[in-house]
Every structure is written in structure tokens, then in C-alpha cells.
Design an enzyme around this catalytic site. Structure first.
Site, short mmCIF file in Angstrom:
data_model
loop_
_atom_site.label_atom_id
_atom_site.label_comp_id
_atom_site.label_asym_id
_atom_site.label_seq_id
_atom_site.Cartn_x
_atom_site.Cartn_y
_atom_site.Cartn_z
N TYR A 16 -2.19 -0.61 11.08
CA TYR A 16 -2.30 -1.08 9.70
C TYR A 16 -1.06 -0.72 8.88
CZ TYR A 16 -3.98 -0.68 4.83
OH TYR A 16 -4.13 -0.75 3.47
N LYS A 38 1.60 -3.00 6.19
CA LYS A 38 1.81 -2.77 4.75
C LYS A 38 3.29 -2.51 4.45
CE LYS A 38 -2.24 -3.68 3.30
NZ LYS A 38 -2.42 -4.88 2.44
N SER A 69 0.84 -1.20 0.00
CA SER A 69 0.00 0.00 0.00
C SER A 69 0.87 1.24 0.00
CB SER A 69 -0.89 0.02 1.25
OG SER A 69 -1.49 1.30 1.40
#
Ligand code: RM4
Length: 254
Positions: A157, A161, A144
Site C-alpha cells: 500500500y 501512496k 497519505s
């Protein structure tokens, strides 16, 4: 031109969003496709129907990617059905937006286990099969833009990534001797279930749109094409790389 003709392509989180778009695009490019998803619900059936409509053959093997046995079962069942594995697209991921100071441990743990551990188990299982096959393969991890930048409500999160991207760099070194390429794709803000609630806030959505030089949020198909390319033989000398697909958001400071 069919870039994945006669390939067997596996996609995790394949029933919706980027995973579904990738599974259908792979079928359109001549692949036989196996999708993983958490629940064997209507979305899985719909995805398999879309794969068939695209001229491909598809199967679904459902399970929680956070459990190591899910990866073993996914690979084993795909090989039973199609005889081999050529491409693994590790896409499954979650992002339950939450503040940092009151982040519940269970939310942190679940996000790490799905996004990072799940990617590790799936890529490892696919690599074991590819190495045994002896004729290479391609692993594409959906990282990401959040591997490169932060988010106030994504402290659990964004490290996953960044970790997925780093995993591809190290796996590229470990697997080069087997002819297995490992690369990450870094989507920007792509409209999927992962951010439906977040982008329901009109001010947030407007802010994100103004950050993007191409003037629009991304759609799953915007990521499927780059994944097909980097999985294909057109990218035969690409490994350990990261492909940012974000409409220009990352570079847009002013
Ligand atoms: C992405 C990026 C997007 C967000 C999703 C959930 O990495 O941060 O802006 O909507 O995650």
C-alpha cells in the site's frame, strides 16, 4: 463563502469516508458533484441525498477505477450531465492489511491497480477534458502520510501512496501549460472503512492516538476542508505541492 461556486467537481470513491465528506463539502461550497464508487449501493444513494441536503446537485457513475474505461465513462457522463469538469478528486483506495513475507500476488496487484493505476487513469481522463475545455482546472489526489513513512502490514500500500504523490508532481509539470493544477493531500490516520478492522484492535488504536499531538484520530471532514481549499481559486498558485493533514503525527518523534 462558497469556494467552489459553479464548479463541477468529480470525486472517486465518493460514497464513503474521505470521498463522501469531500463530495458533500464541495456541494456545500456551491459545486455540482459527480461521484464514482465501485458499487451502486445504498451508500451511493445516501451520499447523493446528503449532497442534495447540502444544497448541491449530484450524480453517481459507478465503476471499478482499476479499469481504464471507468475513467473515460466517468468523465463522459459527468460532461453529459454538467457540461464540463473543473475539479477531479482522485480518492478511491484500498488497504487490505497483510504481512510482507506471505503477501499474496493478487492482493499486491489489486492494491496497485486500484490505488495507483486507478489514480493515473482518472487524473489523465480529467486532464484531457480540462485541456480540451481550455480554461484550466484542479486535480487533487488523496495520497497519505504513508507516502512518507512505512507500515509493517502495508508494504503493498505505501508504495502506491508514494506513487500517487509523485504522479501529482510530474503531472503538475506536464499540465501547467494548460493551467491545470495538480496537488496531493496526505491524510494521517483517518477513521474510515479502510482501517475499521485494524483500529478495532484497542492496543493499535491507542498506539496510533498517542502518536498524534492533537490527541485524536482524524475524521473524514478533517480532510474535506483542505481538499476544498487546494481545489479552489484560493490556491491558484499552488501546484506540485503536498498538504500533510495528520494532526501532527508525522513530526512526532518525541
Ligand atoms: C493510512 C495510514 C493509516 C491507516 C490507513 C489505512 O495511510 O497508514 O494509519 O489506517 O492508511
Amino acid at each position: 463563502m462558497q469556494l467552489l461556486r459553479d464548479k463541477v467537481v468529480l470525486v472517486t470513491g465518493g460514497a464513503a469516508g474521505i470521498g463522501r465528506a469531500t463530495a458533500v463539502a464541495a456541494a456545500r461550497h456551491g459545486a455540482r458533484v459527480a461521484i464514482n464508487d465501485l458499487a451502486g449501493d445504498a451508500a451511493v444513494a445516501d451520499c447523493l441525498a446528503e449532497i442534495a441536503a447540502a444544497g448541491g446537485e449530484g450524480i453517481a457513475i459507478c465503476g471499478d477505477v482499476a479499469l481504464p474505461r471507468t475513467a473515460e465513462q466517468f468523465i463522459s457522463r459527468a460532461v453529459d450531465a454538467f457540461g464540463r469538469v473543473d475539479v477531479m478528486v482522485s480518492n478511491a483506495g484500498i488497504c487490505p492489511f497483510h504481512g510482507f513475507l506471505d503477501m499474496p500476488p493478487e492482493t499486491l496487484e489489486r492494491t496497485m491497480h486500484v490505488n495507483l493505476h486507478g489514480a493515473y487513469y482518472m487524473c489523465q481522463a480529467a486532464a484531457r477534458q480540462m485541456a480540451a475545455q481550455g480554461d484550466g482546472g484542479a486535480i487533487v489526489a488523496v495520497s497519505s502520510i504513508s507516502a512518507l513513512v512505512g507500515g509493517e502490514f502495508q508494504t503493498h500500500y505505501t508504495p502506491t501512496k508514494a506513487g500517487v504523490h509523485s504522479l501529482m508532481q510530474s503531472a503538475a509539470i506536464a499540465l501547467g501549460r494548460y493551467g491545470i493544477r495538480c496537488n496531493s493531500v496526505l491524510p494521517g490516520t483517518i477513521q474510515t472503512d479502510i482501517n475499521r478492522d485494524d483500529l478495532a484492535d484497542r492496543a493499535k488504536r491507542r498506539y496510533m492516538e498517542t502518536r498524534i499531538p492533537l490527541g485524536r484520530l482524524g475524521q473524514p471532514d478533517d480532510i474535506a476542508g483542505p481538499i476544498v481549499f487546494i481545489a479552489s481559486d484560493l490556491a491558484a498558485y499552488v501546484t506540485g505541492a503536498a498538504l500533510l493533514v495528520d494532526g501532527g503525527m508525522f513530526v512526532n518523534l518525541q
